[in-house]
Motif scaffolding. Structure first.
Motif, PDB file in Angstrom:
ATOM      1  N   MET A 192     -17.941  93.073  59.896  1.00 46.10           N
ATOM      2  CA  MET A 192     -17.082  93.950  60.681  1.00 46.10           C
ATOM      3  C   MET A 192     -17.744  94.290  62.013  1.00 46.10           C
ATOM      4  N   LYS A 193     -19.048  94.436  61.995  1.00 48.30           N
ATOM      5  CA  LYS A 193     -19.783  94.797  63.212  1.00 48.30           C
ATOM      6  C   LYS A 193     -19.578  93.767  64.320  1.00 48.30           C
ATOM      7  N   VAL A 194     -19.451  92.492  63.936  1.00 53.51           N
ATOM      8  CA  VAL A 194     -19.273  91.447  64.952  1.00 53.51           C
ATOM      9  C   VAL A 194     -17.810  91.053  65.120  1.00 53.51           C
ATOM     10  N   GLY A 195     -16.913  91.832  64.518  1.00 53.11           N
ATOM     11  CA  GLY A 195     -15.491  91.643  64.765  1.00 53.11           C
ATOM     12  C   GLY A 195     -14.800  90.577  63.943  1.00 53.11           C
ATOM     13  N   ASN A 196     -15.366  90.230  62.788  1.00 53.12           N
ATOM     14  CA  ASN A 196     -14.751  89.184  61.972  1.00 53.12           C
ATOM     15  C   ASN A 196     -13.572  89.666  61.145  1.00 53.12           C
ATOM     16  N   MET A 197     -13.418  90.987  60.999  1.00 52.96           N
ATOM     17  CA  MET A 197     -12.253  91.504  60.285  1.00 52.96           C
ATOM     18  C   MET A 197     -11.872  92.868  60.824  1.00 52.96           C
ATOM     19  N   ASP A 198     -10.604  93.216  60.605  1.00 56.19           N
ATOM     20  CA  ASP A 198     -10.085  94.516  61.031  1.00 56.19           C
ATOM     21  C   ASP A 198     -10.194  95.565  59.930  1.00 56.19           C
ATOM     22  N   GLY A 199     -10.307  95.111  58.694  1.00 56.23           N
ATOM     23  CA  GLY A 199     -10.425  96.024  57.573  1.00 56.23           C
ATOM     24  C   GLY A 199     -10.939  95.278  56.360  1.00 56.23           C
ATOM     25  N   TYR A 200     -11.502  96.019  55.410  1.00 59.99           N
ATOM     26  CA  TYR A 200     -11.959  95.376  54.179  1.00 59.99           C
ATOM     27  C   TYR A 200     -11.898  96.354  53.016  1.00 59.99           C
ATOM     28  N   CYS A 201     -11.845  95.790  51.826  1.00 56.99           N
ATOM     29  CA  CYS A 201     -11.917  96.586  50.602  1.00 56.99           C
ATOM     30  C   CYS A 201     -13.116  96.125  49.799  1.00 56.99           C
ATOM     31  N   VAL A 202     -13.961  97.085  49.425  1.00 54.72           N
ATOM     32  CA  VAL A 202     -15.176  96.767  48.684  1.00 54.72           C
ATOM     33  C   VAL A 202     -15.641  98.038  47.990  1.00 54.72           C
ATOM     34  N   GLY A 203     -16.579  97.878  47.074  1.00 52.74           N
ATOM     35  CA  GLY A 203     -17.170  99.033  46.414  1.00 52.74           C
ATOM     36  C   GLY A 203     -18.204  99.719  47.274  1.00 52.74           C
ATOM     37  N   GLU A 204     -18.518 100.944  46.896  1.00 50.59           N
ATOM     38  CA  GLU A 204     -19.605 101.648  47.570  1.00 50.59           C
ATOM     39  C   GLU A 204     -20.938 100.976  47.240  1.00 50.59           C
ATOM     40  N   PRO A 205     -21.920 101.105  48.154  1.00 55.22           N
ATOM     41  CA  PRO A 205     -21.957 102.050  49.265  1.00 55.22           C
ATOM     42  C   PRO A 205     -21.442 101.494  50.592  1.00 55.22           C
ATOM     43  N   TRP A 206     -20.778 100.328  50.558  1.00 52.87           N
ATOM     44  CA  TRP A 206     -20.502  99.632  51.810  1.00 52.87           C
ATOM     45  C   TRP A 206     -19.387 100.263  52.622  1.00 52.87           C
ATOM     46  N   GLY A 207     -18.568 101.136  52.013  1.00 52.53           N
ATOM     47  CA  GLY A 207     -17.657 101.961  52.793  1.00 52.53           C
ATOM     48  C   GLY A 207     -18.421 103.056  53.518  1.00 52.53           C
ATOM     49  N   GLY A 208     -19.312 103.717  52.776  1.00 55.59           N
ATOM     50  CA  GLY A 208     -20.119 104.776  53.371  1.00 55.59           C
ATOM     51  C   GLY A 208     -21.085 104.274  54.429  1.00 55.59           C
ATOM     52  N   VAL A 209     -21.639 103.076  54.221  1.00 59.57           N
ATOM     53  CA  VAL A 209     -22.572 102.507  55.196  1.00 59.57           C
ATOM     54  C   VAL A 209     -21.853 102.210  56.514  1.00 59.57           C
ATOM     55  N   ALA A 210     -20.611 101.729  56.435  1.00 61.82           N
ATOM     56  CA  ALA A 210     -19.846 101.468  57.667  1.00 61.82           C
ATOM     57  C   ALA A 210     -19.651 102.745  58.468  1.00 61.82           C
ATOM     58  N   VAL A 211     -19.430 103.852  57.771  1.00 65.83           N
ATOM     59  CA  VAL A 211     -19.284 105.142  58.450  1.00 65.83           C
ATOM     60  C   VAL A 211     -20.612 105.557  59.077  1.00 65.83           C
ATOM     61  N   LYS A 212     -21.686 105.447  58.304  1.00 63.74           N
ATOM     62  CA  LYS A 212     -23.006 105.855  58.802  1.00 63.74           C
ATOM     63  C   LYS A 212     -23.396 105.069  60.051  1.00 63.74           C
ATOM     64  N   GLN A 213     -23.051 103.791  60.097  1.00 64.84           N
ATOM     65  CA  GLN A 213     -23.399 102.944  61.225  1.00 64.84           C
ATOM     66  C   GLN A 213     -22.337 102.962  62.326  1.00 64.84           C
TER      67      GLN A 213
END
Length: 402
Positions: A192-213
């Motif tokens: 997501m950081k390099v723009g390969n997708m507009d949204g994703y569904c996955v388990g934590e912590p990768w939702g929280g990590v996206a917010v933190k970053q």
């Protein structure tokens, strides 16, 4: 450029693996795999707390690269079992995510809730938490301008795939005009950081990590799609389940003890510190801990969402861990709804074949764990109030496909 770092993820629906019996014998090391996600905690903590040793087992836990990798290793017997998407065995057996007819057995459910749909920070200020009525318009505008919107999930027919597709349908987004790609969980944020997708569904912590970053924000958590949905399961090789049944029961007892331990909120800080280590999830312990406690910083100036009874749960007094055949039928009905399958599978026969419910009940009774009595009864989804009767999936599909 798509940042996928392992060849095992290239073909998630590969037909390369066929079911075999476990090559190891009774008394040998038991190999259990996991994917770097917060909900690998029951298997990791059973190891870390010495619970496998307590039951006289020599268990090795191994970090795996992708769900396709887990699938292949379970089917060939390289892994005896794994932390696995609840719906993966049905996806594989029906040919959605593997070679049709390949058997992976579900021994028990590991957790409810705790996944999330993350949208890119490009959507900040345009949609808010759970505002599905606004999402459709924003996506439509982006599609008009750029012709394609891309979403990511982790395995065809897996839980994350179905949460994503269900949410898209509820938001009124045409899936046929959206691109949906497969990315392993730990690689979501980087992509997501390099723009390969507009949204994703996955388990934590990768939702929280996206917010933190500050890469993305939480649009909706999966407990807001279906409160207390099944998520991960202990899935085992067919040969192991048949040839080493007594050892499997001991594995289940150790994991059930870990699930109970994890549902004691006083233990979650310790759990977060352990599973955050490099050899496990390799993510910030504070992010893992916050969402384990139901404290969701949503990102994008949306504030905090506090979950009080439907954050990630591992036991719920026994309500979590029973593998329900009705839930298996629901997932297979979604395969029909979202055109993964062109003809209806034999729902009940497949659920009976792949879910080891009698074994779970035997183990739970030996531990004085409550056995829920709600399997095969209708239930209601949270996001759209749709009622699903597992005894009549065809009737459900007539309404869902309208």
């Amino acid at each position: 450029m798509l940042l996928v770092f392992t060849a095992a993820t290239v073909n998630e629906s590969s037909n390369s693996a066929a079911t075999t019996t476990s090559p190891r014998e009774k008394g040998d090391v038991i190999k259990l795999g996991f994917i770097p996600l917060t909900d690998c905690a029951p298997i990791v903590m059973a190891k870390e707390l010495g619970l496998f040793t307590k039951y006289g087992l020599n268990v090795e836990v191994t970090k795996e690269a992708s769900w396709a990798n887990v699938r292949d290793k379970i089917l060939t017997g390289e892994l005896d079992g794994a932390h696995c998407l609840f719906s993966m065995p049905f996806s594989v057996y029906t040919g959605v995510g593997g070679k049709a007819g390949s058997e992976m057995k579900i021994a028990m459910v590991l957790n409810n809730n705790g996944q999330a749909i993350t949208l890119s920070k490009d959507f900040c200020g345009k949609v808010g938490f759970k505002q599905t009525n606004k999402v459709a318009g924003v996506v439509a505008a982006k599609q008009k301008a750029e012709k394609e919107v891309t979403f990511a999930m982790t395995f065809p027919g897996g839980t994350h795939d179905i949460w994503l597709r269900y949410w898209l349908a509820a938001a009124g987004i045409n899936q046929k005009t959206s691109k949906i790609i497969t990315i392993p969980p730990p690689q979501m944020v980087a992509n997501m950081k390099v723009g390969n997708m507009d949204g994703y569904c996955v388990g934590e912590p990768w939702g929280g990590v996206a917010v933190k970053q500050n890469v993305g924000f939480t649009e909706i958590s999966t407990q807001d799609i279906w409160k207390h949905h099944p998520e991960k399961a202990l899935v085992v090789n067919k040969g192991f389940s048949e040839g080493r049944r007594e050892e499997l029961k001991l594995v289940m007892k150790a994991v059930l003890e870990a699930c109970k331990w994890l549902d004691n909120r006083a233990n979650r800080k310790k759990a977060a510190a352990i599973i955050g280590k490099q050899q496990y999830v390799n993510a910030p312990a504070d992010v893992i801990e916050a969402r384990l406690m139901g404290d969701y910083n949503l990102g994008c100036d949306q504030g905090t969402q506090i979950y009080t009874d439907d954050y990630m749960l591992f036991h719920r007094g026994g309500d979590t861990n029973l593998p329900r055949k009705s839930h298996a039928i629901w997932f297979m009905a979604q395969y029909m709804r979202f055109d993964y399958l062109q003809s209806a599978p034999d729902y009940k026969a497949i659920a009976d074949k792949l879910i080891m419910q009698d074994l779970y009940i035997e183990v739970a009774k030996s531990m004085n764990i409550k056995i829920p009595a709600d399997d095969m009864k209708p239930f209601t989804l949270t996001i759209d109030k749709a009622v699903f009767d597992p005894n009549s999936p065809g009737d459900y599909l007539k309404l869902a496909k309208k």
